[in-house]
Write a protein that holds these residues in place. Structure first.
Motif, PDB file in Angstrom:
ATOM      1  N   GLY A  65       0.808  -1.213   0.000  1.00 39.49           N
ATOM      2  CA  GLY A  65       0.000   0.000   0.000  1.00 39.49           C
ATOM      3  C   GLY A  65       0.838   1.259   0.000  1.00 39.49           C
ATOM      4  O   GLY A  65       1.553   1.544   0.957  1.00 39.49           O
ATOM      5  N   GLY A  66       0.767   2.037  -1.085  1.00 36.36           N
ATOM      6  CA  GLY A  66       1.446   3.319  -1.154  1.00 36.36           C
ATOM      7  C   GLY A  66       2.725   3.281  -1.962  1.00 36.36           C
ATOM      8  O   GLY A  66       3.407   2.249  -2.035  1.00 36.36           O
TER       9      GLY A  66
ATOM     10  N   ASP B 100       0.687  -1.328  -6.271  1.00 39.25           N
ATOM     11  CA  ASP B 100       0.083  -0.536  -5.204  1.00 39.25           C
ATOM     12  C   ASP B 100      -1.428  -0.777  -5.241  1.00 39.25           C
ATOM     13  O   ASP B 100      -2.096  -0.411  -6.206  1.00 39.25           O
ATOM     14  CB  ASP B 100       0.405   0.950  -5.415  1.00 39.25           C
ATOM     15  CG  ASP B 100      -0.081   1.839  -4.271  1.00 39.25           C
ATOM     16  OD1 ASP B 100      -0.781   1.330  -3.374  1.00 39.25           O
ATOM     17  OD2 ASP B 100       0.244   3.039  -4.293  1.00 39.25           O
ATOM     18  N   TYR B 101      -1.967  -1.375  -4.180  1.00 36.85           N
ATOM     19  CA  TYR B 101      -3.392  -1.707  -4.174  1.00 36.85           C
ATOM     20  C   TYR B 101      -4.271  -0.514  -3.783  1.00 36.85           C
ATOM     21  O   TYR B 101      -5.497  -0.539  -4.012  1.00 36.85           O
ATOM     22  CB  TYR B 101      -3.670  -2.861  -3.207  1.00 36.85           C
ATOM     23  CG  TYR B 101      -3.534  -2.497  -1.743  1.00 36.85           C
ATOM     24  CD1 TYR B 101      -4.582  -1.908  -1.038  1.00 36.85           C
ATOM     25  CD2 TYR B 101      -2.351  -2.745  -1.053  1.00 36.85           C
ATOM     26  CE1 TYR B 101      -4.450  -1.567   0.300  1.00 36.85           C
ATOM     27  CE2 TYR B 101      -2.211  -2.412   0.289  1.00 36.85           C
ATOM     28  CZ  TYR B 101      -3.268  -1.824   0.952  1.00 36.85           C
ATOM     29  OH  TYR B 101      -3.143  -1.482   2.269  1.00 36.85           O
ATOM     30  N   ARG B 102      -3.695   0.519  -3.208  1.00 34.27           N
ATOM     31  CA  ARG B 102      -4.505   1.623  -2.693  1.00 34.27           C
ATOM     32  C   ARG B 102      -5.235   2.361  -3.818  1.00 34.27           C
ATOM     33  O   ARG B 102      -4.654   2.659  -4.862  1.00 34.27           O
ATOM     34  CB  ARG B 102      -3.638   2.606  -1.913  1.00 34.27           C
ATOM     35  CG  ARG B 102      -3.207   2.054  -0.559  1.00 34.27           C
ATOM     36  CD  ARG B 102      -2.512   3.086   0.272  1.00 34.27           C
ATOM     37  NE  ARG B 102      -2.137   2.534   1.578  1.00 34.27           N
ATOM     38  CZ  ARG B 102      -1.369   3.144   2.451  1.00 34.27           C
ATOM     39  NH1 ARG B 102      -0.872   4.340   2.158  1.00 34.27           N
ATOM     40  NH2 ARG B 102      -1.078   2.585   3.606  1.00 34.27           N
ATOM     41  N   GLY B 103      -6.507   2.642  -3.594  1.00 31.33           N
ATOM     42  CA  GLY B 103      -7.309   3.379  -4.560  1.00 31.33           C
ATOM     43  C   GLY B 103      -7.746   2.565  -5.751  1.00 31.33           C
ATOM     44  O   GLY B 103      -8.313   3.117  -6.704  1.00 31.33           O
ATOM     45  N   LYS B 104      -7.527   1.252  -5.727  1.00 33.81           N
ATOM     46  CA  LYS B 104      -7.892   0.403  -6.871  1.00 33.81           C
ATOM     47  C   LYS B 104      -9.055  -0.500  -6.496  1.00 33.81           C
ATOM     48  O   LYS B 104      -9.065  -1.105  -5.419  1.00 33.81           O
ATOM     49  CB  LYS B 104      -6.702  -0.442  -7.317  1.00 33.81           C
ATOM     50  CG  LYS B 104      -5.539   0.371  -7.877  1.00 33.81           C
ATOM     51  CD  LYS B 104      -4.450  -0.552  -8.399  1.00 33.81           C
ATOM     52  CE  LYS B 104      -3.345   0.244  -9.097  1.00 33.81           C
ATOM     53  NZ  LYS B 104      -2.543   1.014  -8.155  1.00 33.81           N
TER      54      LYS B 104
ATOM     55  N   SER C 230      -6.630  -8.183   6.540  1.00 32.34           N
ATOM     56  CA  SER C 230      -7.757  -7.306   6.198  1.00 32.34           C
ATOM     57  C   SER C 230      -9.045  -7.739   6.896  1.00 32.34           C
ATOM     58  O   SER C 230     -10.004  -6.967   6.962  1.00 32.34           O
ATOM     59  CB  SER C 230      -7.982  -7.303   4.683  1.00 32.34           C
ATOM     60  OG  SER C 230      -8.518  -8.551   4.247  1.00 32.34           O
TER      61      SER C 230
ATOM     62  N   GLY D 227      -0.821   0.372   8.470  1.00 33.81           N
ATOM     63  CA  GLY D 227       0.215   0.306   7.455  1.00 33.81           C
ATOM     64  C   GLY D 227       1.404   1.201   7.730  1.00 33.81           C
ATOM     65  O   GLY D 227       2.233   1.425   6.854  1.00 33.81           O
TER      66      GLY D 227
END
Length: 337
Positions: free
Chosen positions: A180-181, A199-203, A252, A326
């Motif tokens: 992440g990030g 990067d998994y964030r925002g997806k 998660s 995180g």
């Protein structure tokens, strides 16, 4: 010190733990039990599994009793002893609690620690402890990677994931890390040698799956899973035939009031894949073997192990919550001694 400070579990968290779930208390320093010793805890391991132990649910470990200190693997010194095998002043590792002093019964799961083998005693909670051993046995014994296979690791910049990726590279795998990030993704490639960082964030699910498909056009042979949820769902769609999923953690899900739940488990059948739940304690008789191999790789400069050491038992709650925000940058450890 004249008192024993203890990080107590007062009530069982509902969703994300809050400060009111815990209390820092002071009690008398315990005396050595007959045939045992009193251990001065110096470093305590902070791990996602501790969140599960706080719940009143069946697990591989019994729940932490309310009113007792939060359980943790600790490295420290023998404060006072009634056992000649563990003299005062010697370094030891044991499953104790987040507290200054622990009374250790004879026959407990206790191991002496040779601090001359590492640059810090904390290494016995990271590289040469459960973190390194989880990565080593989970990958080499459960996944059994072959040269040229594609390995995908979730929480890849975390304590376990960063080691898994490096072992995979040593064994000739092409490695994909999910984190992440942008800063963590930079570390995946520059510090840990991953071939691809995602990067998994925002997806959303579709975007994440598209990136995995681009990174692994022939499919993913091995998934080393630490996160679960949407990430695992996307990975399952991109599996290669006969793929292996090592289910090590589901971070998660630990604070979720309503677990995500997999909607595409049928793909495991379609891809003729295997899903293997993994606990490192099954390999306890071989811990010395795994620790020696990791130490050798570190000495050769082939492996990097980062630690995020937080200070002060009074900061136990804030330090523990770094796992779920995180913010941790390596194996999370609390130094209280």
């Amino acid at each position: 010190m004249t008192q024993n400070r203890r990080f107590i579990l007062r009530r069982r968290p509902q969703g994300d733990p809050v400060p009111q779930d815990f209390e820092l208390v002071e009690e008398d320093i315990p005396a050595p039990p007959p045939g045992g010793f009193t251990m001065r805890n110096v470093y305590c391991s902070l791990d996602p599994a501790q969140r599960g132990w706080m719940s009143d649910e069946e697990s591989y470990m019994p729940p932490i009793p309310l009113g007792d200190a939060v359980r943790a693997t600790c490295v420290g010194t023998v404060h006072a002893s009634d056992n000649p095998d563990f003299p005062a002043g010697s370094w030891v590792m044991n499953l104790n609690a987040i507290e200054d002093y622990t009374a250790v019964e004879p026959g407990h799961f206790t191991a002496p620690v040779d601090v001359s083998l590492a640059d810090s005693p904390s290494r016995f909670l990271s590289a040469m402890g459960a973190v390194g051993l989880t990565a080593y046995f989970g990958l080499t014994e459960v996944a059994r990677p072959q040269k040229g296979e594609t390995l995908c690791v979730s929480a890849a910049a975390g304590a376990v994931g960063s080691v898994v990726g490096q072992i995979g590279r040593i064994m000739g795998c092409r490695t994909i890390g999910i984190a992440g990030g942008p800063e963590k993704c930079r570390r995946l490639v520059e510090d840990y040698g991953y071939d691809v960082a995602i990067d998994y964030r925002g997806k959303d699910h579709d975007a994440l799956r598209a990136e995995l498909a681009s990174a692994a056009p022939d499919g993913i042979d091995i998934v080393f899973e630490n996160v679960g949820g949407q990430i695992l769902e996307a990975e399952i769609f991109e599996l290669a035939k006969k793929a292996r999923i090592v289910l090590c953690g589901l971070i998660s899900e630990y604070n979720a009031v309503e677990p995500h739940g997999l909607k595409n488990l049928w793909q495991v059948i379609v891809k003729e894949a295997t899903l293997h739940g993994f606990l490192v304690m099954d390999y306890a008789p071989r811990f010395a073997e795994g620790g020696a191999q990791i130490a050798e790789w570190m000495q050769q400069g082939r492996m990097r192990i980062d630690e995020d050491v937080q200070h002060g038992i009074e900061n136990s709650y804030d330090a523990f919550m770094r796992l779920f925000s995180g913010r941790n940058t390596g194996k999370l450890i609390l130094k209280i001694g």
